[in-house]
Design an enzyme around this catalytic site. Structure first.
Site, mmCIF file in Angstrom:
data_model
loop_
_atom_site.group_PDB
_atom_site.id
_atom_site.type_symbol
_atom_site.label_atom_id
_atom_site.label_comp_id
_atom_site.label_asym_id
_atom_site.label_seq_id
_atom_site.Cartn_x
_atom_site.Cartn_y
_atom_site.Cartn_z
ATOM 1 N N ASP A 1 27.556 6.455 -44.396
ATOM 2 C CA ASP A 1 28.759 7.510 -44.634
ATOM 3 C C ASP A 1 29.670 7.393 -43.341
ATOM 4 O O ASP A 1 30.576 8.221 -43.483
ATOM 5 C CB ASP A 1 27.806 8.908 -43.926
ATOM 6 C CG ASP A 1 27.104 9.003 -42.624
ATOM 7 O OD1 ASP A 1 26.935 7.977 -42.115
ATOM 8 O OD2 ASP A 1 27.493 9.793 -41.943
ATOM 9 N N ASP B 1 20.058 -6.063 -56.082
ATOM 10 C CA ASP B 1 18.660 -6.238 -55.548
ATOM 11 C C ASP B 1 18.303 -5.332 -54.646
ATOM 12 O O ASP B 1 17.125 -5.186 -54.576
ATOM 13 C CB ASP B 1 18.498 -7.844 -55.678
ATOM 14 C CG ASP B 1 18.858 -8.549 -56.856
ATOM 15 O OD1 ASP B 1 18.709 -7.992 -58.136
ATOM 16 O OD2 ASP B 1 18.966 -9.823 -56.601
ATOM 17 N N LYS C 1 25.687 -1.991 -36.258
ATOM 18 C CA LYS C 1 26.710 -1.693 -37.033
ATOM 19 C C LYS C 1 28.116 -1.612 -36.494
ATOM 20 O O LYS C 1 28.245 -0.609 -35.777
ATOM 21 C CB LYS C 1 26.533 -0.874 -38.249
ATOM 22 C CG LYS C 1 25.189 -1.237 -39.002
ATOM 23 C CD LYS C 1 24.945 0.045 -40.018
ATOM 24 C CE LYS C 1 24.654 1.213 -39.444
ATOM 25 N NZ LYS C 1 23.990 2.413 -40.173
HETATM 26 O O1 LIG Z 1 25.777 8.531 -31.895
HETATM 27 C C1 LIG Z 1 24.957 7.842 -32.797
HETATM 28 O O2 LIG Z 1 24.333 7.262 -32.146
HETATM 29 C C2 LIG Z 1 25.262 7.673 -34.193
HETATM 30 O O3 LIG Z 1 26.145 8.820 -34.685
HETATM 31 C C3 LIG Z 1 24.178 7.777 -35.314
HETATM 32 O O4 LIG Z 1 23.064 8.372 -34.818
HETATM 33 C C4 LIG Z 1 24.146 6.663 -36.249
HETATM 34 O O5 LIG Z 1 22.996 6.465 -37.139
HETATM 35 P P1 LIG Z 1 23.165 5.961 -38.545
HETATM 36 O O6 LIG Z 1 24.098 7.003 -39.200
HETATM 37 O O7 LIG Z 1 23.711 4.469 -38.332
HETATM 38 O O8 LIG Z 1 21.939 6.352 -39.125
HETATM 39 MG MG LIG Z 2 25.407 7.392 -40.853
#
Ligand SMILES: O=C(O)[C@H](O)[C@H](O)COP(=O)(O)O
Ligand SMILES: [Mg+2]
Length: 298
Positions: free
Chosen positions: A250, A21, A225
């Protein structure tokens, strides 16, 4: 790579979409790289919306506030609303304001871009640092000007394109002289995907880690995260059913671990920082993987 976990077949993709969802979508490496949206992503997002799916954008990139992200989505012709955007700058500000019982008399010293200070201000938290300290020290003797400051209650590290010695020395001094000063970081991504390659991540640069964590012998509390603060905020707001919610990302140790800690379904895309080799070797394994978000449509 365990190829049978790749979502490839149209019927299987459809069944996967039907089982969910709400999709939590990571941004860097999933939706875009820098200011370039991956081919087919707008169509996939529109398709998911046309199927009545709720889309929430959950990024560890702390350079922007939610309001600035909204502008970025609009400038890239991607539909989004403020309520759908969650960033690690916001997660950090939320944590400081609602979970730390941060005293109103104290300030947060920030290493980072304007997004962090904007989010702190919206949560009623005073801060210093950020771009105020973009000018570096020009002489070793200037170091003496950096002194403990009893008004600082927390040091918050985020992605800072203008990181310099002065910022590190200030953060170190505040944390070194008072163990009561909270040591916080927006995220701990080691790499940042851009231009078809990766660069050192915002906080995960060896320099920043070594300059602060090692000499202090302290580790920061990380708010993005895979820390669950962001998920707590999202679940509170949207009352999600974890079984019918999927985290798409990713990166294994942030996005996929985040989804797994929260009991969500997880889907890895191969358009960002995870190579097939990394996926094969990692202890963190997503439920499924797909070449790119663009493939998530009929
Ligand atoms: O170094 C960073 O802040 C991160 O690599 C990056 O910008 C993470 O962003 P996300 O992939 O969570 O959008
Ligand atoms: Mg990312």
């Amino acid at each position: 790579m365990t190829t049978d976990r790749e979502l490839k077949d149209a019927g299987e993709i459809e069944a996967f979409i039907d089982s969910i969802d709400t999709f939590l979508l990571d941004c860097d490496g999933v939706i875009w790289a820098g200011n370039t949206v991956f081919d087919g992503v707008p169509e996939a997002l529109n398709y998911l919306r046309s199927k009545g799916k709720r889309l929430l954008f959950v990024t560890n990139n702390s350079t922007k506030s939610r309001a600035s992200y909204l502008k970025k989505f609009q400038s890239l012709n991607l539909h989004a609303t403020l309520d759908e955007i969650f960033g690690s700058a916001y997660a950090a500000a939320y944590y400081i304001a609602h979970q730390l019982n941060f005293p109103p008399t104290k300030k947060v010293y920030v290493i980072g871009m304007s997004g962090i200070q904007d989010e702190l201000t919206s949560e009623g938290i005073s801060s210093v640092g950020g771009s105020e300290d973009d000018d570096n020290l020009s002489d070793m003797a200037d170091m003496a000007s950096i002194k403990p400051d009893p008004s600082i209650g927390a040091v918050l590290l985020g992605f800072d394109l203008n990181i310099n010695y002065k910022k590190l020395a200030k953060a170190f001094t505040y944390l070194h002289h008072d163990e009561g000063v909270h040591f916080l970081a927006t995220n701990s991504d080691l790499t940042f995907p851009a231009g078809g390659t990766v660069y050192p991540g915002g906080f995960g640069t060896g320099a920043l880690l070594a300059a602060l964590s090692a000499p202090l012998d302290r580790k920061p509390v990380v708010l993005g995260k895979p820390h669950q603060t962001m998920l707590d905020v999202i679940v509170n707001k949207y009352h999600l059913d974890p079984q019918r919610t999927c985290m798409i990302g990713d990166r294994l140790d942030t996005d996929i671990a985040f989804g797994q800690h929260g009991g969500l379904k997880t889907l890895l895309v191969m358009t960002g920082v995870t190579s097939p080799k990394k996926l094969q070797e990692s202890d963190i394994q997503p439920d499924r993987f797909i070449q790119g978000l663009a493939n998530l449509k009929a």
